[in-house]
Design a protein around this motif. Structure first.
Motif, mmCIF file in Angstrom:
data_model
loop_
_atom_site.group_PDB
_atom_site.id
_atom_site.type_symbol
_atom_site.label_atom_id
_atom_site.label_comp_id
_atom_site.label_asym_id
_atom_site.label_seq_id
_atom_site.Cartn_x
_atom_site.Cartn_y
_atom_site.Cartn_z
ATOM 1 N N ASP A 446 0.822 -1.211 0.000
ATOM 2 C CA ASP A 446 0.000 0.000 0.000
ATOM 3 C C ASP A 446 0.859 1.267 0.000
ATOM 4 N N LYS A 447 2.097 1.137 -0.501
ATOM 5 C CA LYS A 447 3.000 2.284 -0.518
ATOM 6 C C LYS A 447 3.132 2.851 -1.933
ATOM 7 N N LEU A 746 -12.609 0.269 -7.465
ATOM 8 C CA LEU A 746 -12.622 -0.371 -6.153
ATOM 9 C C LEU A 746 -12.615 0.653 -5.031
ATOM 10 N N TYR A 747 -11.862 1.721 -5.199
ATOM 11 C CA TYR A 747 -11.834 2.782 -4.189
ATOM 12 C C TYR A 747 -13.220 3.399 -4.043
ATOM 13 N N ALA A 811 -7.578 0.719 -2.160
ATOM 14 C CA ALA A 811 -8.544 0.016 -1.317
ATOM 15 C C ALA A 811 -8.184 0.172 0.156
ATOM 16 N N GLN A 812 -6.902 0.049 0.485
ATOM 17 C CA GLN A 812 -6.463 0.252 1.862
ATOM 18 C C GLN A 812 -6.701 1.691 2.301
ATOM 19 N N GLU A 813 -6.524 2.629 1.384
ATOM 20 C CA GLU A 813 -6.768 4.037 1.687
ATOM 21 C C GLU A 813 -8.249 4.278 1.975
ATOM 22 N N SER A 816 -9.000 2.908 5.462
ATOM 23 C CA SER A 816 -8.489 3.746 6.547
ATOM 24 C C SER A 816 -9.299 5.029 6.707
ATOM 25 N N ARG A 817 -9.821 5.556 5.596
ATOM 26 C CA ARG A 817 -10.614 6.785 5.666
ATOM 27 C C ARG A 817 -12.025 6.546 6.182
ATOM 28 N N SER A 818 -12.458 5.291 6.194
ATOM 29 C CA SER A 818 -13.828 4.996 6.608
ATOM 30 C C SER A 818 -14.018 5.089 8.110
#
Length: 851
Positions: A446-447, A746-747, A811-813, A816-818
């Motif tokens: 996720d980098k 997906l985002y 997707a990881q972002e 984390s924002r949710s």
């Protein structure tokens, strides 16, 4: 917490009793999977004599004997990620190549119901028992055939039968002087077949892909028809799902794989789908669930199935992901199997023509060339000598006949020997490799490119400090360069023990070095710049967008032809090639469809604008004829190269005679029809005369017309696809408030779902409990509200067709924002997609063009 890697390793423990004292064979798909989870030491811990390649098996495999079993090998274990029909001839070769085998145990990741449900499969409901009988029957027939020939020919006469692959397979045991064809040995052979579903490639505990050469990943996702783009991609969604024999093999096998994966992980799935093929897969999985699942204590999870064709733009573009850059820059392992001549002895491969050749997930890291860089001050000779001595430790364990008669000291100092064998240290990234408890791949997935490179640099610095190694290079916080990473790699690799101890970080850092190469970075940045220009132009007018696409095509041709005139075989990687320009053309047409929609499947551009684009492509192909990856140019390669050579030689002659005029470069000149002078020219071969200039251009223009008809399909995706008809996920519909509106599907899906926004186009497939309420208890007022994916703490998203690193990061972002730290996200896909892979799927040999 769910850990896919741990689940895969735990599943191997159930095979312990079969592995003890057995010779284990893995096919290429299993080998790829077991490399990612680091399973090879575990196989040996459970008592396996040796772990060998199924496709490249040899009678000498039994001599490895890692666990020092004194008795002869009497057990063979085969683990395959393919249909039994695909693995049949290799398994049969194993049985006939090892003397005294009493038991053969086969584990396949394809379930028994998958074999029986597979269209045109020769196996029925009792598939595993049936295949065991077929295999034993073929084995006995092969033994009888060899016995009958052995009565006529002596052992020295078997060499005459080694001319073809089939003969070599049938008589391999006899060629090596092995005589095991007694009736009592045949009667004692016991064959058993079992299901082993946990064969997948986890990049991290929550991200997984399917093995590239496994049957699930290779099975076609769409048959060739009007709505199909490629066998490797789902069809265009029209709102009509398929049933019965119309279900693509890839959809069927994927449904069964996901069902058994959920079962093994004790997850009770609530299934949601988006897209026609995903809807079909969801139906199959729902039908497979039974009333027995109601009483079992399973963890509830939500599964969202998504068609890749709903978002082709994201995998085509060059996002800011370190993993994407590494997989695009590094060469992949060559495929083990070619399906052009792949056929079993009794069970034929029915879908050989429909298989998709996925790029292997194993990367080849050029460690040898990196350690040999001349711009470093490290003593390379001493380093290579140390590595050579280490490699000799492996070679000494080989059969004596395989070791050449060379003095060991000479071999240690033999640079060619070292460089040719150092590739043994390369391979896929192992998800279990870690530093101080931090798995490498999980941390960098996720980098972004810069952040990931800085993290790798930090790990190298901590490794140097931990080992007490002092370095003289300057450290600049916040910056990372190829040279400083390379210096740290060489410092660690000086010691043989440290080289093996820190192999994981050395491989990862070497991959980052390749990704940070100047040419690779320049090419990647050139793509990003071109994609931004296309995106901005798409927000302006269609004339502006078509002009930008034409400019990219013309510039790529100019750079390539200029490089050829300067005597270079290939243009610089920093310059966008013609094939790269075609990928940008695909992106341009998708953007045009989003911003300038047209009715039906027509062009988003005017006739004149598209005519100029077609002419640019035709001229490009004539100027740069050596393009093997483009399927629409099949069977034209020789004619194009002959035409190019004739044109170039003609221009050289004219320059020499002083007759070169500016009109010679007029694009409107069609050349000349075949003349008697050409036919009498002895310097021109008959093959060169097969196409004259006019005929070649006519044929080429027809093919280019088909390419642009295909591009019209891509531009019409947003018009035809049900989820996009109301602009729910269009670039303008930025519901998150994020100024970056170019995030992938997906985002956007995750952001809406986790915030419990309703997405009307997502179809819910009732679970077993849901069907009970719907059919019975609902009559008494006990109906339940429509479930939501956000109701679950475990969410799995699987993309049929593949995913890339940028989507994993986004997707990881979104998660984390949710503001939901308790939610576990599992992300999976058919394969890993780079932009080059997308070009192959849409215009290359994996596309429908030219069929």
């Amino acid at each position: 917490m769910i850990d896919l890697t741990k689940s895969c390793l735990d599943s191997i423990s159930h095979l312990a009793e079969h592995l003890e004292g057995a010779l284990v064979y893995l096919d290429s798909g299993c080998t790829e999977s077991f490399q990612f989870i680091g399973a090879f030491p575990l196989l040996l811990d459970y008592g396996a004599c040796a772990v060998c390649s199924l496709e490249n098996m040899s009678p000498l495999d039994a001599t490895a004997n890692w666990n020092s079993h004194s008795e002869a090998v009497v057990k063979i274990v085969v683990i395959t990620s393919c249909l039994l029909s695909d693995s049949h001839r290799y398994i049969l070769r194993c049985l006939t190549s090892h003397e005294g085998v009493r038991r053969c145990t086969i584990f396949t990741s394809i379930s028994e119901i998958s074999h029986s449900s597979y269209h045109e499969s020769p196996l029925g409901p009792d598939a595993f028992r049936e295949y065991g009988s077929l295999l034993l029957q073929d084995y006995e027939e092969l033994v009888k055939k060899c016995e009958s020939k052995s009565s006529t020919f002596g052992d020295d006469d078997w060499s005459q039968f080694a001319s073809t692959e089939e003969d070599n397979t049938q008589h391999k045991a006899s060629i090596n002087g092995i005589d095991f064809y007694e009736d009592d040995l045949r009667k004692e052979l016991v064959i058993s077949v079992h299901h082993f579903p946990m064969i997948l490639c986890p990049f991290s505990p929550g991200v997984f892909l399917l093995p590239s050469e496994g049957s699930v990943a290779e099975a076609c996702l769409s048959f060739e028809h009007e709505n199909s783009l490629s066998p490797g991609l789902p069809p265009i969604s029209t709102g009509v799902s398929t049933d019965g024999d119309d279900i693509p093999p890839g959809g069927l096998l994927t449904a069964h794989f996901l069902y058994h994966l959920a079962t093994k992980m004790d997850l009770k799935m609530e299934i949601f789908s988006l897209g026609d093929l995903s809807n079909t897969v969801g139906k199959i999985m729902t039908d497979m669930s039974s009333l027995y699942d109601v009483g079992r204590r399973k963890r509830s999870a939500g599964l969202l199935l998504v068609d890749r064709t709903l978002d082709l733009l994201t995998p085509c573009c060059h996002g800011d992901s370190l993993v994407d850059r590494m997989f695009s820059a590094l060469p992949r392992r060559k495929r083990t199997i070619s399906y052009s001549h792949h056929k079993g002895l009794q069970v034929e491969v029915k879908f050989g023509a429909s298989k998709v050749q996925r790029a292997p997930l194993d990367v080849e890291i050029p460690l040898a060339s990196l350690l040999k860089e001349e711009d470093c001050t490290v003593n390379d000779n001493r380093l290579l000598e140390g590595i050579g001595a280490f490699l000799l430790g492996w070679d000494i364990n080989k059969c004596a006949s395989q070791i050449p008669d060379i003095h060991l000291d000479n071999r240690v100092h033999d640079e060619q020997f070292i460089l040719s064998n150092i590739r043994l240290l390369n391979g896929s990234f192992i998800s279990t490799e870690e530093f101080n408890g931090t798995p490498y791949m999980e941390a960098i997935l996720d980098k972004r490119a810069k952040d990931g490179a800085l993290l790798v640099k930090k790990w190298l610095q901590e490794t140097l400090h931990k080992e007490g190694i002092t370095s003289n290079f300057k450290n600049r916080p916040g910056f990372v360069t190829k040279s400083e990473l390379l210096l740290m790699i060489k410092e660690i690799a000086k010691s043989q023990s440290l080289l093996i101890k820190h192999k994981g970080i050395i491989q990862l850092a070497a991959a980052v070095v390749v990704a940070l190469d100047e040419l690779q970075c320049a090419r990647w940045e050139a793509f990003i710049s071109a994609e931004k220009i296309l995106s901005i132009s798409a927000g302006d007018t269609c004339q502006s967008l078509s002009a930008q696409i034409g400019d990219l095509l013309n510039r790529s041709v100019f750079a390539s032809s200029n490089g050829q005139r300067n005597g270079k075989e290939k243009c610089s990687q920093a310059v966008i090639s013609f094939q790269d320009a075609l990928l940008l053309t695909i992106i341009g047409y998708i953007l045009a469809g989003e911003n300038f929609p047209t009715a039906g499947s027509g062009s988003p551009f005017s006739w004149q604008e598209e005519h100029f684009l077609k002419e640019a492509v035709v001229d490009a192909v004539l100027e740069v004829p050596s393009m093997e990856k483009l399927k629409f140019l099949n069977c034209l390669k020789e004619e194009l190269e002959s035409n190019f050579n004739r044109t170039r030689m003609g221009k050289i002659d004219e320059v020499a005679l002083g007759k070169l005029d500016i009109d010679d470069f007029d694009d409107d000149q069609w050349g000349k029809w075949g003349t008697e002078d050409d036919e009498d020219d002895s310097t021109v071969s008959n093959k060169d005369k097969s196409y004259d200039d006019m005929q070649l251009k006519l044929e080429l223009r027809d093919r280019v017309d088909n390419v642009f008809k295909f591009l019209h399909k891509l531009s019409a995706l947003k018009t035809r696809d049900i989820p996009f008809r109301d602009g729910t996920f269009s670039l303008e519909g930025n519901f998150t408030g994020d100024p970056d509106s170019n995030k992938g599907l997906l985002y956007k899906l995750l952001t809406k779902l986790l915030n419990k926004h309703d997405i009307p186009h997502i179809k819910y497939h009732s679970s077993t409990v849901g069907r009970l309420f719907k059919s019975g208890f609902g009559r008494f007022g006990l109906g339940q509200a429509k479930p939501s994916l956000a109701d679950h703490n475990v969410i799995m998203i699987f993309v049929l067709g593949g995913i890339n690193g940028t989507e994993v990061r986004e997707a990881q972002e979104a998660l984390s924002r949710s503001g939901r730290p308790d939610t576990e996200l599992i992300l999976g896909g058919t394969t890993f997609l780079t932009p080059d892979d997308m070009l192959d799927l849409l215009l290359g040999h994996s596309s429908n063009l030219g069929n």
